[in-house]
Design a protein around this motif. Structure first.
Motif: not given
Length: 354
Positions: A117-124, A60-68, A103-112
């Motif tokens: 969602l992962i931030c909410f689903l990583m509890r388990g 999760v933190p690695n994904s947030l850093i990359l998206m930032g 097109a890149l922006c579109f895929f970036f927004n999907i990843l974001l």
């Protein structure tokens, strides 16, 4: 029929470009915020890595850093495009890059969106990581001489004091492990010998807990040893009386701490995603409104902007047809190569006349 068709004149196009320029720079700051959240979460997880079983929680933190980082890069680039779109001569050099960029922006927004969602689903996953990590950490509580585990006692004591918790699932977890080091046991004592002999693994188990499990708010002095022995303490019943130990397990405490943190971050990322999506839509409208100008020499003329040139249904249909054509083309090429191989493999028949 185009999707979300809007008519623009020069004034509207200028206002849209200026608004998008400002929004893109706000998005750059939002990207810095997402990057900072990921960095903060990574540091918080690193602090307690000794009581975590694996490194999956760092996804999760690695994904947030990359998206930032990507958000800062994409929006900084888009801000430059919006600024240059006010000048037709400068905008001309960006025209070939706009479609691939969108097109890149579109895929970036999907990843974001998926990162949110992962931030909410990583509890388990986090729960199992903490449960196993705490269990392993508690086993090394007494081994202050083991390489890599020298500070485990201090780590767990500070953890229990800071989060007001005790054990993995509760204070009784300490009854199942030997948390007192052998160097502090008198092996000439009959009581110590009997306890060690009574255990199959030869461990010294007691119904006691470390001092860090004590609740300083309790009016009664801490009952740290013989917790389940009612006769050992005056006016005491461990089953009915509210113990002066922390009742909550550290797994639950840490899970609540990290889950609430990641949920808050997920909500922020969702807001950033909505903002990024609106910027992408605005950039698409600006792009199409500038491309559809009938007379480029007359910048004041009206033009139309849209999100999709055709309806959503027609766009999806044409995309599927394009994919089918690509598949058929690859199949024809493969068949052609196979046919050539077969023909090449044939050997001409040689006839002899006697």
């Amino acid at each position: 029929m185009a999707l979300l068709k809007v008519k623009f004149n020069q004034k509207k196009r200028v206002k849209l470009a200026q608004g998008l320029w400002l929004m893109n720079w706000f998005s750059v700051f939002a990207g810095i915020l997402v990057f900072s959240m990921g960095l903060f979460l990574k540091i918080e997880l690193r602090k307690r890595s000794e009581v975590m079983d694996n490194s999956e929680s760092h996804f999760v933190p690695n994904s947030l850093i990359l998206m930032g980082i990507l958000s800062c890069a994409f929006n900084g680039f888009a801000g430059k495009i919006c600024y240059d779109s006010l000048d037709p001569a400068k905008f001309a050099k960006w025209k070939p890059l706009l479609k691939p960029y969108l097109a890149l922006c579109f895929f970036f927004n999907i990843l974001l969106f998926f990162v949110a969602l992962i931030c909410f689903l990583m509890r388990g996953s986090l729960e199992s990581t903490l449960a196993q990590g705490l269990k392993n950490g508690m086993k090394f509580y007494r081994d202050t001489d083991t390489p890599g585990r020298c500070f485990m006692k201090k780590t767990i004591d500070m953890l229990q004091i800071e989060f007001k918790c005790c054990g993995n699932n509760g204070f009784k977890d300490w009854f199942e492990i030997q948390w007192i080091s052998n160097r502090y046991l008198d092996f000439s004592s009959k009581e110590v010998k009997d306890r060690i002999k009574s255990n199959v693994d030869g461990r010294y188990l007691v119904d006691g807990v470390p001092f860090s499990c004590c609740n300083p708010s309790s009016p009664r002095p801490c009952i740290q040893y013989q917790v389940t022995n009612n006769s050992a303490h005056y006016s005491y019943d461990y089953q009915t009386e509210e113990l002066n130990l922390w009742r909550r397990g550290c797994r639950e405490a840490l899970l609540h701490y990290y889950s609430s943190m990641m949920s808050s971050m997920g909500a922020v990322v969702l807001l950033v995603w909505l903002f990024e999506t609106s910027v992408m839509v605005g950039l698409r409208l600006l792009h199409t409104s500038l491309e559809s100008i009938a007379n480029p020499e007359d910048p004041e003329c009206e033009s139309e902007g849209w999100i999709l040139e055709n309806s959503l249904k027609d766009t999806l249909k044409s995309a599927l047809e394009s994919l089918k054509k690509i598949g058929k083309f690859n199949q024809v090429e493969a068949d052609g190569e196979g046919g050539e191989g077969e023909e090449g493999g044939k050997t001409p028949a040689i006839t002899t006349v006697s």
